[in-house]
Design a protein around this motif. Structure first.
Motif, PDB file in Angstrom:
ATOM      1  N   GLY A 104      -3.363  -9.197  -0.696  1.00  0.00           N
ATOM      2  CA  GLY A 104      -3.258  -9.991  -1.909  1.00  0.00           C
ATOM      3  C   GLY A 104      -3.709 -11.422  -1.793  1.00  0.00           C
ATOM      4  O   GLY A 104      -3.544 -12.196  -2.745  1.00  0.00           O
ATOM      5  N   ALA A 105      -4.309 -11.815  -0.668  1.00  0.00           N
ATOM      6  CA  ALA A 105      -4.678 -13.219  -0.495  1.00  0.00           C
ATOM      7  C   ALA A 105      -5.904 -13.372   0.394  1.00  0.00           C
ATOM      8  O   ALA A 105      -6.157 -12.558   1.282  1.00  0.00           O
ATOM      9  CB  ALA A 105      -3.512 -14.012   0.088  1.00  0.00           C
ATOM     10  N   VAL A 106      -6.644 -14.454   0.128  1.00  0.00           N
ATOM     11  CA  VAL A 106      -7.774 -14.858   0.959  1.00  0.00           C
ATOM     12  C   VAL A 106      -7.629 -16.341   1.226  1.00  0.00           C
ATOM     13  O   VAL A 106      -7.370 -17.128   0.300  1.00  0.00           O
ATOM     14  CB  VAL A 106      -9.124 -14.588   0.253  1.00  0.00           C
ATOM     15  CG1 VAL A 106     -10.283 -15.022   1.140  1.00  0.00           C
ATOM     16  CG2 VAL A 106      -9.259 -13.120  -0.124  1.00  0.00           C
ATOM     17  N   ALA A 107      -7.776 -16.739   2.475  1.00  0.00           N
ATOM     18  CA  ALA A 107      -7.709 -18.150   2.841  1.00  0.00           C
ATOM     19  C   ALA A 107      -8.988 -18.538   3.568  1.00  0.00           C
ATOM     20  O   ALA A 107      -9.473 -17.791   4.419  1.00  0.00           O
ATOM     21  CB  ALA A 107      -6.498 -18.418   3.736  1.00  0.00           C
ATOM     22  N   GLU A 145     -11.125 -31.337   8.269  1.00  0.00           N
ATOM     23  CA  GLU A 145     -10.839 -29.968   7.831  1.00  0.00           C
ATOM     24  C   GLU A 145     -10.351 -29.957   6.390  1.00  0.00           C
ATOM     25  O   GLU A 145      -9.573 -30.825   5.971  1.00  0.00           O
ATOM     26  CB  GLU A 145      -9.770 -29.381   8.753  1.00  0.00           C
ATOM     27  CG  GLU A 145      -9.406 -27.935   8.509  1.00  0.00           C
ATOM     28  CD  GLU A 145      -8.383 -27.450   9.527  1.00  0.00           C
ATOM     29  OE1 GLU A 145      -8.773 -27.189  10.682  1.00  0.00           O
ATOM     30  OE2 GLU A 145      -7.190 -27.361   9.162  1.00  0.00           O
ATOM     31  N   VAL A 146     -10.820 -28.971   5.616  1.00  0.00           N
ATOM     32  CA  VAL A 146     -10.301 -28.715   4.276  1.00  0.00           C
ATOM     33  C   VAL A 146     -10.014 -27.230   4.168  1.00  0.00           C
ATOM     34  O   VAL A 146     -10.553 -26.419   4.939  1.00  0.00           O
ATOM     35  CB  VAL A 146     -11.296 -29.156   3.170  1.00  0.00           C
ATOM     36  CG1 VAL A 146     -11.616 -30.639   3.290  1.00  0.00           C
ATOM     37  CG2 VAL A 146     -12.574 -28.330   3.209  1.00  0.00           C
ATOM     38  N   SER A 147      -9.185 -26.850   3.191  1.00  0.00           N
ATOM     39  CA  SER A 147      -8.848 -25.433   3.058  1.00  0.00           C
ATOM     40  C   SER A 147      -8.454 -25.108   1.626  1.00  0.00           C
ATOM     41  O   SER A 147      -8.073 -25.986   0.849  1.00  0.00           O
ATOM     42  CB  SER A 147      -7.710 -25.049   4.005  1.00  0.00           C
ATOM     43  OG  SER A 147      -6.527 -25.750   3.667  1.00  0.00           O
ATOM     44  N   PHE A 148      -8.574 -23.827   1.314  1.00  0.00           N
ATOM     45  CA  PHE A 148      -8.100 -23.341   0.024  1.00  0.00           C
ATOM     46  C   PHE A 148      -7.627 -21.909   0.196  1.00  0.00           C
ATOM     47  O   PHE A 148      -8.009 -21.203   1.146  1.00  0.00           O
ATOM     48  CB  PHE A 148      -9.184 -23.445  -1.057  1.00  0.00           C
ATOM     49  CG  PHE A 148     -10.374 -22.550  -0.850  1.00  0.00           C
ATOM     50  CD1 PHE A 148     -10.414 -21.259  -1.377  1.00  0.00           C
ATOM     51  CD2 PHE A 148     -11.465 -22.993  -0.119  1.00  0.00           C
ATOM     52  CE1 PHE A 148     -11.515 -20.439  -1.182  1.00  0.00           C
ATOM     53  CE2 PHE A 148     -12.576 -22.180   0.078  1.00  0.00           C
ATOM     54  CZ  PHE A 148     -12.604 -20.900  -0.459  1.00  0.00           C
ATOM     55  N   THR A 149      -6.783 -21.464  -0.732  1.00  0.00           N
ATOM     56  CA  THR A 149      -6.288 -20.091  -0.721  1.00  0.00           C
ATOM     57  C   THR A 149      -6.458 -19.487  -2.108  1.00  0.00           C
ATOM     58  O   THR A 149      -6.428 -20.182  -3.125  1.00  0.00           O
ATOM     59  CB  THR A 149      -4.799 -20.013  -0.336  1.00  0.00           C
ATOM     60  OG1 THR A 149      -4.028 -20.781  -1.267  1.00  0.00           O
ATOM     61  CG2 THR A 149      -4.577 -20.538   1.070  1.00  0.00           C
ATOM     62  N   VAL A 150      -6.640 -18.193  -2.123  1.00  0.00           N
ATOM     63  CA  VAL A 150      -6.699 -17.418  -3.357  1.00  0.00           C
ATOM     64  C   VAL A 150      -5.630 -16.338  -3.259  1.00  0.00           C
ATOM     65  O   VAL A 150      -5.613 -15.559  -2.295  1.00  0.00           O
ATOM     66  CB  VAL A 150      -8.085 -16.776  -3.552  1.00  0.00           C
ATOM     67  CG1 VAL A 150      -8.059 -15.828  -4.744  1.00  0.00           C
ATOM     68  CG2 VAL A 150      -9.160 -17.833  -3.736  1.00  0.00           C
ATOM     69  N   ASP A 151      -4.738 -16.295  -4.237  1.00  0.00           N
ATOM     70  CA  ASP A 151      -3.696 -15.270  -4.291  1.00  0.00           C
ATOM     71  C   ASP A 151      -3.899 -14.428  -5.545  1.00  0.00           C
ATOM     72  O   ASP A 151      -4.152 -14.971  -6.630  1.00  0.00           O
ATOM     73  CB  ASP A 151      -2.311 -15.911  -4.316  1.00  0.00           C
ATOM     74  CG  ASP A 151      -1.972 -16.599  -3.010  1.00  0.00           C
ATOM     75  OD1 ASP A 151      -1.610 -15.900  -2.057  1.00  0.00           O
ATOM     76  OD2 ASP A 151      -2.100 -17.836  -2.955  1.00  0.00           O
ATOM     77  N   MET A 152      -3.756 -13.121  -5.387  1.00  0.00           N
ATOM     78  CA  MET A 152      -3.978 -12.193  -6.493  1.00  0.00           C
ATOM     79  C   MET A 152      -2.764 -11.301  -6.679  1.00  0.00           C
ATOM     80  O   MET A 152      -2.144 -10.889  -5.702  1.00  0.00           O
ATOM     81  CB  MET A 152      -5.222 -11.335  -6.202  1.00  0.00           C
ATOM     82  CG  MET A 152      -6.511 -12.122  -6.160  1.00  0.00           C
ATOM     83  SD  MET A 152      -7.797 -11.344  -5.142  1.00  0.00           S
ATOM     84  CE  MET A 152      -7.155 -11.637  -3.486  1.00  0.00           C
ATOM     85  N   ALA A 153      -2.443 -11.003  -7.935  1.00  0.00           N
ATOM     86  CA  ALA A 153      -1.289 -10.152  -8.225  1.00  0.00           C
ATOM     87  C   ALA A 153      -1.628  -9.221  -9.375  1.00  0.00           C
ATOM     88  O   ALA A 153      -2.287  -9.612 -10.339  1.00  0.00           O
ATOM     89  CB  ALA A 153      -0.074 -11.007  -8.580  1.00  0.00           C
TER      90      ALA A 153
END
Length: 653
Positions: A109-112, A202-210
């Motif tokens: 359910g997630a991609v980082a 460093e930078v980052s992001f996350t994608v959460d799906m439901a």
């Protein structure tokens, strides 16, 4: 009319090609991209969760420099690192001194993603990095058919985050420290980074799906089968294949949502919410498939008998209870496929209900796996809990699996909207005569008779051990007598002689005629006991001969058949699991030289595919090519293809 040069012809919808795409996965979530990590350049590209493509395009950019991608490094099934250069902010010397590393990690359910700018410059640098994300919410099945269309959705932006909503499905992007905006239907996150001389930023992001409608979710906790990765053999190539395969099997583990399998009362066979099984494979089959999940568990039994037991329980809870042509359900029959909603195959006239039972072999294979798992140490109380399901499965084999009363298990689609072929070769043209004509149903596949013979004897052994004085057709003696009759009648009805040799026909057609094509199906008979020793050697010699053996595995169809084509899905290609089942049968039959030769061919194929063997590949001969030719639309990873590595280790290790 021939078009003039300035006229354009619309491209027909086509299934996406997969062979050169990069995948990271943790079922039921997957990301397909190019070698630069960006999404959108290929038809398959996207971020998927369950049966939905949530993101169609995702791209990275740097305001001060083009990103020149030079490397891609997978690290197991769920993590991949892409490497690029930022020469627009570099100094003029030949060696590149500024690079961007892009790490992608996929979980259920997630991609980082984490981006790291590394610099060896003598001075600090400043750069603006951005990611552009285009939500879509298209059906996975429409993606497969080449007809993907974005579903209506809304985007809201707040602080360093954004949400896209389509019905009950949600997509949340969080980009710490970024400025997040909406632009032309896309979400854009932008960071300004300061990199010290010789330093990094460093930078980052996350994608959460439901999606609350999903019927499966990822398994939690470590998989016991990965322990086998710490037991090296004397063959480094085999170890590399096994390591990759076990990682893929781990990433393909699923459970049904809340342990509710939607079928019979869970208490009937013992409620085991959270029971794991292997999803069939990426990208199209992140769900429970009776045949695929059973064979994957069976081929991988030596590294984890527990998942065999849990797969048996999951299917037992969904075992058929009634005669329903719309779902192909019959009492005692095991499931073919589980989905959250009906599956429509555009242009094929196929509509499958969410729970579909159109499989002639899942039920005997369930019985065979139960016996194998018991012999491998499945606790007695767990076996006893499945005895009602066992009796139901055996009754289906004896009373329902034969639609026309000729004594052989067969299939026919009773609705006109289901699968025309219901064995493992389930494409519409898979069962052909040697001259290329299609066989007409009901069709009684040869290998299914072998499975049924083995299942009847295995069921008799299980009922002898755990039953309570079963009578009638389920009495162990009656089961053994039925199996003996099937074996005799198989020998009388299936064997054919053609210019290619003497062998069992692939099937009997509706007129009880043996369909005379030489196919890999006959290899599944090996080790079941339905053939005697001389017949097994006769079949083995044909399978290892030039008509069937490509050197990278056993072809699905002989090169001497009119329908043969090396890139035909079931008519000349090589399927990894199919060849592994043949190798396993040869080993069980005591034909170890043959088994080693077949397993060696698969190992050569594994090396050619970087040790992640796809669902299938071309039947081209190894004598003509040093590496196997991809079937470009083949799924990967595929559970039963990965499990083939375990079987080959047992033979070669």
């Amino acid at each position: 009319m021939t078009p003039t040069p300035d006229q354009s012809i619309p491209a027909p919808p086509l299934q996406p090609l997969l062979s050169d795409a990069v995948i990271a996965l943790r079922a039921p979530t997957q990301v397909w991209s190019g070698a630069d990590g960006d999404l959108g350049g290929r038809a398959i590209d996207g971020v998927y969760h369950g049966d939905v493509r949530y993101i169609r395009a995702l791209s990275a950019s740097c305001g001060e420099s083009p990103i020149e991608w030079i490397s891609v490094a997978p690290d197991g099934p769920s993590r991949v690192v892409f490497g690029g250069l930022l020469r627009g902010v570099d100094d003029p010397t030949p060696d590149p001194k500024v690079r961007l590393l892009r790490e992608r990690v996929v979980t259920d359910g997630a991609v980082a993603e984490t981006w790291t700018v590394q610099s060896r410059l003598a001075d600090p640098l400043r750069a603006v990095l951005s990611v552009r994300v285009e939500p879509e919410f298209a059906s996975l099945h429409d993606v497969k058919s080449g007809l993907a269309v974005a579903e209506p959705h809304e985007i809201t932006v707040s602080d360093a985050a954004a949400r896209a909503t389509s019905g009950r499905r949600t997509l949340d992007l969080r980009a710490t420290g970024a400025t997040v905006t909406e632009s032309d239907g896309a979400v854009v996150a932008e960071w300004t980074v300061e990199v010290a001389a010789g330093g990094s930023a460093e930078v980052s992001f996350t994608v959460d799906m439901a999606d609350p409608s999903m019927v499966v979710r990822g398994a939690s906790g470590p998989w016991r089968g990965t322990a086998a990765r710490r037991e090296p053999t004397s063959q480094p190539r085999l170890d590399r294949w096994l390591d990759t395969a076990l990682g893929d099997l781990d990433a393909l583990r699923l459970v049904t949502v809340d342990g509710d399998d939607g079928g019979a009362d869970p208490g009937e066979h013992g409620d085991r919410g959270g029971d794991e099984f292997f999803a069939a494979g990426a990208p199209w089959f992140f769900t429970l498939f009776g045949r695929d999940s059973l064979w994957a568990a069976r081929l991988a039994l030596s590294v984890d008998a527990g998942i065999a037991a849990s797969t048996l329980r999951v299917l037992a809870r969904m075992q058929g209870t009634q005669d329903d042509p719309a779902t192909a359900q019959e009492p005692g029959k095991m499931l073919h496929e589980l989905r959250a909603s009906a599956l429509e195959m555009p242009n094929e006239g196929i509509v499958l209900p969410p729970q579909y039972y159109g499989s002639v072999d899942s039920t005997p294979l369930w019985v065979c796996l139960l016996a194998d798992a018991w012999r491998a140490g499945m606790p007695a109380d767990e076996v006893v809990a499945l005895l009602p399901a066992l009796r139901g499965a055996l009754r289906w084999i004896l009373e329902h699996g034969d639609s026309d009363g000729d004594g052989f298990l067969d299939y026919i689609d009773r609705t006109g909207r289901g699968l025309a072929n219901q064995g493992w070769k389930d494409s519409g043209d898979s069962i052909q005569w040697r001259d290329g004509r299609l066989a007409q149903g009901p069709i009684a596949l040869c290998e299914v008779q072998g499975y049924a013979y083995e299942a009847a004897l295995a069921g008799a052994d299980l009922l002898d051990e755990f039953g309570n004085d079963d009578e009638g057709v389920l009495a162990p003696g009656a089961l053994r007598e039925w199996a003996a009759t099937l074996r005799r009648r198989f020998r009388e009805s299936y064997w054919v002689t053609t210019p290619e040799g003497r062998y069992p026909a692939v099937a009997l057609d509706r007129d009880k005629r043996p369909v005379d094509t030489l196919t890999s199906n006959v290899g599944h008979l090996l080790g079941t006991g339905i053939l005697d020793a001389a017949e097994e050697r006769e079949v083995a010699d044909l399978l290892l001969g030039p008509l069937m053996s490509s050197g990278f595995g056993v072809r699905t169809m002989s090169t001497g058949a009119a329908g043969y084509w090396p890139l035909s899905y079931h008519g000349g290609s090589v399927w990894t699991h199919d060849t592994a089942i043949i190798a396993r049968g040869l080993h069980r039959a005591g034909l170890d030289d043959h088994a080693h030769a077949v397993a060696d061919g698969l190992l050569a194929a594994a090396e050619g595919f970087g040790y992640r063997v796809p669902e299938l590949h071309s039947g081209d001969s190894a004598a003509e090519s040093s590496v196997p030719t991809p079937y470009p639309a083949a799924c990967r990873p595929q559970a039963w293809s990965a499990a083939a590595a375990v079987t080959c280790r047992e033979i070669l290790g």
